[in-house]
Design an enzyme around this catalytic site. Structure first.
Site, PDB file in Angstrom:
ATOM      1  N   ASP A   1      43.787 -27.338  19.221  1.00  0.00           N
ATOM      2  CA  ASP A   1      42.653 -27.600  18.323  1.00  0.00           C
ATOM      3  C   ASP A   1      42.160 -26.307  17.660  1.00  0.00           C
ATOM      4  O   ASP A   1      41.382 -26.353  16.707  1.00  0.00           O
ATOM      5  CB  ASP A   1      41.482 -28.248  19.088  1.00  0.00           C
TER       6      ASP A   1
ATOM      7  N   LYS B   1      45.565 -40.258  18.085  1.00  0.00           N
ATOM      8  CA  LYS B   1      46.360 -39.071  18.454  1.00  0.00           C
ATOM      9  C   LYS B   1      47.521 -39.462  19.363  1.00  0.00           C
ATOM     10  O   LYS B   1      48.648 -38.990  19.180  1.00  0.00           O
ATOM     11  CB  LYS B   1      45.452 -38.019  19.097  1.00  0.00           C
TER      12      LYS B   1
ATOM     13  N   GLN C   1      38.490 -33.964  23.645  1.00  0.00           N
ATOM     14  CA  GLN C   1      37.907 -34.726  22.529  1.00  0.00           C
ATOM     15  C   GLN C   1      36.403 -34.441  22.424  1.00  0.00           C
ATOM     16  O   GLN C   1      35.670 -34.575  23.399  1.00  0.00           O
ATOM     17  CB  GLN C   1      38.161 -36.222  22.712  1.00  0.00           C
TER      18      GLN C   1
HETATM   19  C1  BQF Z   1      41.100 -42.088   7.848  1.00  0.00           C
HETATM   20  C2  BQF Z   1      36.207 -36.549  14.056  1.00  0.00           C
HETATM   21  C3  BQF Z   1      33.856 -36.251  13.709  1.00  0.00           C
HETATM   22  C4  BQF Z   1      33.678 -35.855  15.024  1.00  0.00           C
HETATM   23  C5  BQF Z   1      34.767 -35.789  15.871  1.00  0.00           C
HETATM   24  C6  BQF Z   1      42.087 -41.174   9.938  1.00  0.00           C
HETATM   25  C7  BQF Z   1      40.735 -40.024  11.560  1.00  0.00           C
HETATM   26  C8  BQF Z   1      39.622 -40.300  10.796  1.00  0.00           C
HETATM   27  C9  BQF Z   1      39.733 -40.974   9.590  1.00  0.00           C
HETATM   28  C10 BQF Z   1      40.643 -39.305  12.854  1.00  0.00           C
HETATM   29  C11 BQF Z   1      37.551 -36.917  13.621  1.00  0.00           C
HETATM   30  C12 BQF Z   1      37.813 -37.372  12.228  1.00  0.00           C
HETATM   31  C13 BQF Z   1      38.593 -36.904  14.543  1.00  0.00           C
HETATM   32  C14 BQF Z   1      40.964 -41.412   9.167  1.00  0.00           C
HETATM   33  C15 BQF Z   1      39.978 -37.359  14.200  1.00  0.00           C
HETATM   34  C16 BQF Z   1      39.282 -37.428  11.897  1.00  0.00           C
HETATM   35  O1  BQF Z   1      42.023 -42.908   7.665  1.00  0.00           O
HETATM   36  O2  BQF Z   1      40.321 -41.775   6.942  1.00  0.00           O
HETATM   37  C17 BQF Z   1      41.971 -40.492  11.138  1.00  0.00           C
HETATM   38  O3  BQF Z   1      41.156 -39.807  13.816  1.00  0.00           O
HETATM   39  N1  BQF Z   1      40.013 -38.081  12.963  1.00  0.00           N
HETATM   40  C18 BQF Z   1      38.329 -36.457  15.857  1.00  0.00           C
HETATM   41  O4  BQF Z   1      39.205 -36.403  16.709  1.00  0.00           O
HETATM   42  O5  BQF Z   1      37.081 -36.093  16.219  1.00  0.00           O
HETATM   43  C19 BQF Z   1      36.023 -36.143  15.383  1.00  0.00           C
HETATM   44  C20 BQF Z   1      35.095 -36.596  13.220  1.00  0.00           C
END
Ligand code: BQF
Length: 290
Positions: A119, A52, A96
């Site tokens: 969010d 992010k 987060q």
């Molecule tokens: C990719 C998330 C579960 C719990 C909390 C790119 C992300 C993921 C995959 C990413 C996620 C999942 C995020 C890919 C943010 C998605 O290339 O496939 C980016 O950064 N995500 C989060 O902030 O909290 C989570 C999943």
């Protein structure tokens, strides 16, 4: 089979946002500024927050990372949120997830000023979403809508089966796709861990949103020909052949499902990158709305 390429689409989106930021700045407006609070050192959470921050740099936003130790009290976290609520330079911020177990998640989300809730997790934004009112849409569902829209996937009158009822993906996805909107107008079924006849349902689905968090759960025998597959899962599986020590697995068994699919999102490179791009979009909107 057409891949719904989230990596490319998110890059397009971020390029568009970069242009908007340049226009804002040329207009003498403030630079969009996103803050993120991270509690603890969970590996996945640190990766997500870093992604992010990196995206902010790419599109020309300011970013602030507030790193708190694992043993941070709920009270201390609420104080940090209050500071961000009152900081006029911060347009939007996120906490987060997941949070350490000693912190009550909903209490924390309720403390975020809904106007800075990029969010879209505050009850005010969830309620506004459900009522088709202007709001911040949660980034993952927002990203899925954007992907369906940009690939012109027909959703009107289609049967969507959402597997999973989480507050972050499944529930909002089911609400949004049932609404009269772009990438909406669908007939939606919400399935979950207590659903008895899941395969019967998925075999009828035109579009499946798999968001249950079980790696490679959805297999080829569970889908009909021509289905559209949105894979929201991203589980880390130990893999000693990778330099990271793990690989990412979706909720969909890609090898058996993709040959039957009209459209399908890969993992990685599908929904995940869209989530990051839509957080940038929401931050830009938060800045412009001020
Ligand atoms: C990719 C998330 C579960 C719990 C909390 C790119 C992300 C993921 C995959 C990413 C996620 C999942 C995020 C890919 C943010 C998605 O290339 O496939 C980016 O950064 N995500 C989060 O902030 O909290 C989570 C999943």
């Amino acid at each position: 089979m057409i891949l719904l390429d989230g990596k490319k689409t998110s890059a397009d989106l971020k390029a568009e946002i970069t242009e908007s930021v340049k226009l804002l700045k040329a207009d003498g407006k403030k630079t969009p500024h996103l803050a993120a609070i991270l509690v603890g050192t969970d590996g996945a959470s640190m990766t997500y927050v870093n992604a992010k921050v990196k995206a902010c740099e790419l599109v020309g936003f300011k970013s602030t990372l507030i790193d708190l130790p694992e043993n941070t009290s709920e009270e201390k976290l609420l104080q940090e949120i209050e500071k961000l609520n009152n900081d006029s330079d911060i347009d939007g911020f996120i906490v987060q997830l997941p949070l350490p177990k000693h912190i009550e998640e909903q209490k924390v989300l309720n403390a975020v000023n809904p106007d800075k809730d990029v969010d879209g997790f505050h009850p005010t934004n969830v309620g506004r979403m459900a009522l088709d009112m202007p709001c911040f849409l949660p980034a993952t569902p927002f990203g899925i809508l954007e992907l369906l829209e940009r690939y012109n996937v027909e959703t009107s009158g289609k049967h969507v089966v959402v597997i999973g009822r989480s507050h972050i993906v499944g529930r909002p996805m089911s609400i949004l796709m049932s609404q009269k909107r772009k990438a909406g107008d669908a007939t939606v079924t919400v399935a979950h861990s207590r659903t008895k006849n899941l395969k019967e349902l998925t075999l009828q689905a035109d579009i499946i949103v798999a968001a249950l968090g079980i790696p490679e759960f959805l297999t080829g025998d569970m889908v009909k020909d021509g289905v559209t597959i949105i894979d929201v899962g991203i589980t880390r599986i130990e893999d000693t052949t990778k330099k990271s020590g793990y690989r990412l697995a979706g909720d969909v068994h890609f090898e058996s499902v993709s040959p039957k699919s009209a459209y399908i999102t890969p993992v990685p490179g599908g929904v995940g990158p869209m989530t990051i791009a839509m957080l940038m979009k929401n931050t830009l909107l938060a800045c412009e709305r001020k």
